[in-house]
Design a protein around this motif. Structure first.
Motif, PDB file in Angstrom:
ATOM      1  N   ASP A   1     -41.211 -17.463  32.018  1.00 17.14           N
ATOM      2  CA  ASP A   1     -40.038 -16.715  31.562  1.00 17.14           C
ATOM      3  C   ASP A   1     -39.458 -17.331  30.292  1.00 17.14           C
ATOM      4  OD1 ASP A   1     -40.227 -15.032  33.806  1.00 17.14           O
ATOM      5  OD2 ASP A   1     -39.087 -16.466  35.020  1.00 17.14           O
TER       6      ASP A   1
ATOM      7  N   ASP B   1     -33.001 -15.424  21.497  1.00 20.97           N
ATOM      8  CA  ASP B   1     -32.269 -15.711  22.732  1.00 20.97           C
ATOM      9  C   ASP B   1     -32.224 -17.203  23.073  1.00 20.97           C
ATOM     10  OD1 ASP B   1     -31.735 -13.066  23.109  1.00 20.97           O
ATOM     11  OD2 ASP B   1     -33.277 -12.747  24.636  1.00 20.97           O
TER      12      ASP B   1
ATOM     13  N   ILE C   1     -28.825 -14.839  30.387  1.00 11.40           N
ATOM     14  CA  ILE C   1     -30.236 -15.139  30.106  1.00 11.40           C
ATOM     15  C   ILE C   1     -30.779 -16.054  31.188  1.00 11.40           C
ATOM     16  CG2 ILE C   1     -31.842 -16.119  28.425  1.00 11.40           C
ATOM     17  CD1 ILE C   1     -29.718 -15.537  26.263  1.00 11.40           C
TER      18      ILE C   1
ATOM     19  N   LEU D   1     -39.239 -15.430  26.239  1.00 12.67           N
ATOM     20  CA  LEU D   1     -37.963 -15.141  25.585  1.00 12.67           C
ATOM     21  C   LEU D   1     -38.133 -14.938  24.086  1.00 12.67           C
ATOM     22  CD1 LEU D   1     -35.322 -17.573  27.139  1.00 12.67           C
ATOM     23  CD2 LEU D   1     -35.405 -15.087  27.377  1.00 12.67           C
TER      24      LEU D   1
END
Length: 627
Positions: A12, A20, A3, A16
């Motif tokens: 980013d 996660d 990840i 998610l």
């Protein structure tokens, strides 16, 4: 698939899936343990803020929203989440700073790594945004240890009056600064942190309400952020709310969902809010959790699995020599006491505290209070030794001047990490003390060159009862002793030249550099005498006639050249009507980038080759003027 390798910016992190997030936190911890073990750095504090940093970047819009990290050594996770994952040269030359750095990223706002300042920055930024009509948020993350600093409460006094400024204060409460947080504030936060009724209430409510279908989650969030009346039934919140600050928490700082929920509520309030997060320093790394002294606050290069040091010390450190001598002095003198500011073990007072627990006080991150309190201790008949990092004494200059020196108090200041410290960067270099302290009437400064001189000069310092004294030494391990070959007044002669060409005045730990430069000059036929004044303020009267017999005087010091020992030597020569040429070798008046100590000294020209070369050029000029 990893990840973490797909995280290049806060966008980013926001994208998610919730499922996660725990995986990302685990990967970050694994990354930190291995990366920081290779370079050294602040491991424990960063392991404790992984979930908090993730939540901050999911809720707020950095850099549009300003996220400030008080002290800054816990900003590694923030760096990772903002696109800086190359830790290969962390704190090394050309690598990432160990603190926030504006040169690295637009996401770094404040890079001063002295504690207790972030709330002042936050107050000013929020005021500016109000004037400019912006509704963006300012978020200040401050540890419970930094709340022992007076500046934090001066800022809170102003922030609390700003009803409509969107400012979020995140208290990262792990019960520690370097070691356990001390004082009444720590006790009060401990009540908030550990009240049995509150914790039991939350645990039972969580289990019951979250099990309810559909409405369980939202209902629990509402309950967790309940109004003051409900929370007062199980835990006292007055510490912040009596100031007029909205208070949310305590929140489990390792439950990303709970932290996010609290931060989103705080964001909606559009006024000053305190979000109290409970975190664990060293989280997820058993060796750190078992290291009770500091939870791996700052580590050297080590094996990430065994935690064995990979760069063992070549000998005892200056700090260890000081600590051992303090222990001996304490046994001899019942009037000797010690004071420090949240740095009991880093400044070498741990054994003294264990042996004489009633004669040492850790006042928290409160250098101003430490110094004035020491003045009172001296006035009452004790001899306090105030042990601080050299750079942190800057914060208490007024107290040293007006409370200690003006009242002629016998207080000894021991300044660890004096001169160039290197890896911790510009705010930690102790390069200003010899300049600032020159203007303090009556104060005496000792700069020992080796372990023996440290012991001797510490004893000389604590014998002074009618004026403040200062003893300064660096971070590095102590080298071999450099015995004197003779005396000139009270100064030590370290080398006697065959002819009186150059007198080198060596300040403290620069003695090996000065001696090496002298040898290079001697190979060229130049006669060089090297003298160690030992006490660099006031200068020994014997220095002026000694200097007058030479063609050139050079002063070598690991302090800023501006107003340092070199300037004091020049003033003494002029006052005596002596026109002998003088060259100062020291640190330029600039903030030095992080690197190893030797690399920094080389960059600023404090090497034997550079010094010898510049002295040779100066001698040629002096010879031409004399013809």
């Amino acid at each position: 698939m990893s990840i973490l390798e797909n995280i290049r910016s806060p966008r980013d992190v926001k994208a998610l899936p919730t499922a996660d997030l725990d995986g990302l936190a685990s990967e970050i911890r694994e990354f930190l343990i291995h990366a920081v073990s290779r370079t050294g750095g602040h491991l424990g504090p960063n392991l404790g803020v992984v979930e908090l940093a993730i939540a901050l970047h999911r809720v707020f819009e950095s850099p549009k929203d300003r996220i400030l990290w008080d002290t800054g050594h816990q900003s590694y996770v923030h760096k990772i989440l903002t696109g800086r994952q190359d830790f290969s040269k962390l704190r090394g030359k050309g690598g990432l700073s160990g603190y926030p750095s504006r040169a690295e990223s637009e996401h770094d706002i404040v890079e001063n790594s002295h504690a207790s300042t972030a709330l002042c920055w936050a107050d000013g930024l929020a005021k500016a945004q109000h004037v400019q009509g912006s509704r963006d948020h300012v978020v200040a993350v401050i540890g419970d240890g930094a709340l022992t600093g007076g500046m934090a409460w001066e800022a809170l006094n102003n922030i609390a009056s700003a009803r409509r400024r969107p400012l979020v204060i995140v208290v990262n409460d792990n019960g520690r600064s370097y070691g356990p947080t001390v004082g009444a504030l720590a006790d009060r936060l401990c009540v908030l942190r550990a009240t049995d009724g509150y914790e039991r209430f939350l645990a039972e409510a969580r289990d019951l309400i979250q099990s309810a279908p559909v409405v369980g989650g939202p209902l629990y969030e509402s309950l967790h952020g309940a109004k003051k009346g409900l929370k007062d039934a199980v835990a006292p919140q007055g510490l912040f709310e009596d100031l007029g600050l909205k208070y949310l928490g305590p929140v489990d700082g390792h439950d990303i969902r709970s932290v996010e929920a609290a931060l989103r509520r705080a964001k909606r309030f559009h006024g000053p809010v305190v979000v109290h997060c409970l975190t664990e320093k060293g989280r997820g790394h058993t060796p750190a959790l078992e290291h009770e002294k500091d939870r791996f606050h700052a580590i050297g290069v080590m094996d990430p699995y065994t935690c064995a040091p990979l760069e063992p010390a070549a000998g005892p450190s200056w700090t260890e020599v000081f600590g051992a001598e303090m222990l001996s002095l304490g046994a001899e003198r019942p009037d000797l006491v010690a004071v420090t500011a949240a740095m009991l073990h880093p400044v070498g007072l741990g054994e003294f505290a264990a042996r004489f627990p009633d004669r040492v006080w850790d006042v928290g991150i409160a250098e101003q209070h430490a110094v004035t309190s020491a003045a009172a201790l001296a006035t009452a008949g004790l001899h306090p030794v105030v042990a601080l990092y050299a750079t942190f004494l800057n914060r208490a200059f007024d107290q040293l001047l007006m409370d200690v020196a003006l009242h002629r108090c016998g207080v000894t200041f021991v300044l660890d990490r004096a001169g160039v410290t290197g890896a911790d960067g510009p705010s930690h270099n102790g390069m200003w003390d010899l300049s600032l302290l020159q203007v303090v009437p009556g104060l005496r400064i000792a700069a020992p060159r080796d372990a023996t001189q440290l012991r001797v000069q510490l004893r000389e310092a604590v014998e002074v009862t009618d004026a403040p004294t200062v003893l300064r030494f660096p971070k590095e391990t102590v080298g071999k002793d450099l015995p004197a070959s003779g005396r000139a007044g009270q100064m030590d002669l370290l080398r006697r030249g065959s002819v009186p060409d150059v007198l080198v005045v060596s300040v403290g730990v620069m003695a090996p550099v000065a001696l090496a430069a002298a040898e290079l000059l001697a190979e060229r036929g130049t006669g060089v005498t090297v003298v160690d004044p030992r006490w660099v303020k006031p200068l020994d009267p014997a220095l002026v006639p000694l200097a007058a017999r030479h063609r050139l005087v050079a002063v070598v010091e690991d302090n800023c050249r501006t107003a340092g020992v070199g300037v004091a030597v020049g003033q003494a020569l002029r006052d005596a009507g002596q026109d002998v040429p003088l060259r100062n070798f020291g640190i330029p008046e600039e903030f030095l980038a992080h690197a190893k100590r030797g690399e920094v000294l080389a960059d600023v020209g404090l090497t034997p080759v550079e010094i010898a070369g510049r002295i040779s050029v100066a001698l040629e000029g002096a010879g031409e003027r004399g013809t």
